[in-house]
Scaffold this motif. Structure first.
Motif, PDB file in Angstrom:
ATOM      1  N   GLY A  81       0.791  -1.224   0.000  1.00 17.74           N
ATOM      2  CA  GLY A  81       0.000   0.000   0.000  1.00 17.74           C
ATOM      3  C   GLY A  81       0.821   1.270   0.000  1.00 17.74           C
ATOM      4  O   GLY A  81       0.322   2.345  -0.360  1.00 17.74           O
ATOM      5  N   THR A 124      -3.289   4.649  -1.511  1.00 17.22           N
ATOM      6  CA  THR A 124      -3.445   3.540  -0.563  1.00 17.22           C
ATOM      7  C   THR A 124      -2.588   3.700   0.693  1.00 17.22           C
ATOM      8  O   THR A 124      -2.673   2.874   1.603  1.00 17.22           O
ATOM      9  CB  THR A 124      -3.091   2.206  -1.242  1.00 17.22           C
ATOM     10  OG1 THR A 124      -1.780   2.301  -1.824  1.00 17.22           O
ATOM     11  CG2 THR A 124      -4.105   1.868  -2.318  1.00 17.22           C
ATOM     12  N   LEU A 171      -4.432   3.540   3.958  1.00 16.55           N
ATOM     13  CA  LEU A 171      -4.787   2.179   4.363  1.00 16.55           C
ATOM     14  C   LEU A 171      -3.612   1.500   5.061  1.00 16.55           C
ATOM     15  O   LEU A 171      -3.800   0.751   6.027  1.00 16.55           O
ATOM     16  CB  LEU A 171      -5.226   1.366   3.143  1.00 16.55           C
ATOM     17  CG  LEU A 171      -6.500   1.843   2.436  1.00 16.55           C
ATOM     18  CD1 LEU A 171      -6.782   0.978   1.210  1.00 16.55           C
ATOM     19  CD2 LEU A 171      -7.682   1.821   3.399  1.00 16.55           C
ATOM     20  N   SER A 172      -2.405   1.755   4.572  1.00 18.25           N
ATOM     21  CA  SER A 172      -1.221   1.208   5.237  1.00 18.25           C
ATOM     22  C   SER A 172      -1.072   1.800   6.632  1.00 18.25           C
ATOM     23  O   SER A 172      -0.721   1.097   7.587  1.00 18.25           O
ATOM     24  CB  SER A 172       0.031   1.491   4.399  1.00 18.25           C
ATOM     25  OG  SER A 172      -0.005   0.792   3.176  1.00 18.25           O
TER      26      SER A 172
END
Length: 336
Positions: free
Chosen positions: A85, A91, A94-95
């Motif tokens: 991610g 992303t 999200l990580s």
């Protein structure tokens, strides 16, 4: 006792030098050396973070660090997903969420108090990823500040462990006595705690102080790889990556220049400010540490071998509460 004062006393001297032409020359030289990395600081941090999570995926069976073991394969794959991610700004949040989520999941297996050792660093890295991904310029520019504060708090917090549980480190110094340089273990361990706390504090001070503090810590962490191996390198990789960035100091590129003032005034002012700030930091961090310690274990309580902790005794991790209490006297203490 002079050894204990060496770190704090060095800060005013460094600040006094920093306000002079020699200090500015040193900073300019460091800027020239670090310029290629400074302009790609975000690329470096993202690559280092992704590499770290790939490494602990390869190690397998751990939460966020080799010290926190788990039998769950799902956790390992989640960490590989965190690494993946990081390659896209879309992303990266999200990580960041995944890092915090794994810390929370680890609570089911580990003592919450000792997981606090990893909270500040985890929040710092997650905060960096989140702020680095945003298009809001006001928040985006704070990404390194959040990361550096996370590392600072993590180092200052973990240093207090050497005062709370020095016996956890007895097996380590007995297994590798060269680490103490011949100093009795009961003196060396708190000295190491003082050094770690002071250098951690230095990471949020003036440009020259924080950069030299980062370099000193990098030397210490790098030197530890030889006796403890590559797993130790993996475990400290995120801290070391952040320390490299602090040494590069992308924050100073936006900072106002240090005003010139008479040397005597600069030294007196820096001595007072450093002394007061270090004292306040010590009070704040130690009060939080011992206050939470009392909350979890009681006023006179201590973590025991029967309690789940992040520090488990094994050949790879010899300093842990799982070791039997060592009550024999330190032979070096009687040879001084």
């Amino acid at each position: 006792m002079d050894r204990y004062r060496a770190g704090p006393d060095g800060f005013p001297a460094t600040i006094a030098v920093e306000t002079r032409s020699v200090g500015r020359s040193v900073l300019a030289g460091m800027d020239r050396i670090s310029a290629p990395l400074a302009i790609r600081a975000d690329d470096f941090m993202r690559a280092a973070t992704a590499a770290f999570f790939v490494a602990i995926f390869a190690v397998g069976g751990v939460y966020l660090t080799p010290d926190l073991q788990t039998p769950s394969e799902l956790v390992s794959w989640a960490q590989l997903a965190i690494a993946a991610g990081i390659f896209s700004r879309k992303t990266m949040p999200l990580s960041a969420l995944g890092i915090i989520a794994l810390w929370l999941v680890a609570l089911k297996d580990y003592d919450v108090f000792h997981l606090l050792d990893y909270l500040a660093l985890g929040v710092g890295v997650a905060g960096y990823l989140l702020l680095a991904s945003t298009d809001n310029a006001r928040w985006h520019e704070k990404r390194f500040l959040v990361l550096f504060w996370g590392v600072t708090i993590a180092l200052m917090w973990s240093s207090l462990e050497k005062f709370a549980y020095p016996n956890w480190f007895y097996p380590l110094v007995e297994e590798k006595p060269f680490l103490t340089f011949g100093i009795p273990r009961d003196i060396f361990i708190p000295m190491a705690g003082v050094a770690e706390f002071t250098l951690g504090f230095g990471l949020i001070w003036t440009p020259l102080v924080r950069r030299l503090s980062a370099v000193a810590l990098l030397i210490i962490f790098t030197a530890a790889v030889y006796p403890f191996g590559r797993i130790d390198l993996v475990g400290h990789a995120m801290i070391m990556a952040a320390l490299i960035l602090i040494a590069v100091d992308p924050l100073s590129k936006r900072a106002a220049p240090v005003p010139r003032q008479p040397a005597a005034i600069a030294h007196a002012r820096s001595l007072a400010v450093v002394t007061m700030s270090l004292a306040l930091a010590l009070v704040a961090v130690s009060s939080s540490y011992w206050g939470l310690h009392a909350t979890f274990y009681g006023a006179n309580g201590r973590a025991t071998a029967g309690q789940i902790s992040t520090h488990t005794y094994s050949p790879e991790h010899p300093h842990g509460p799982g070791t039997p209490a060592i009550s024999k006297p330190d032979p070096q203490a009687h040879s001084q």
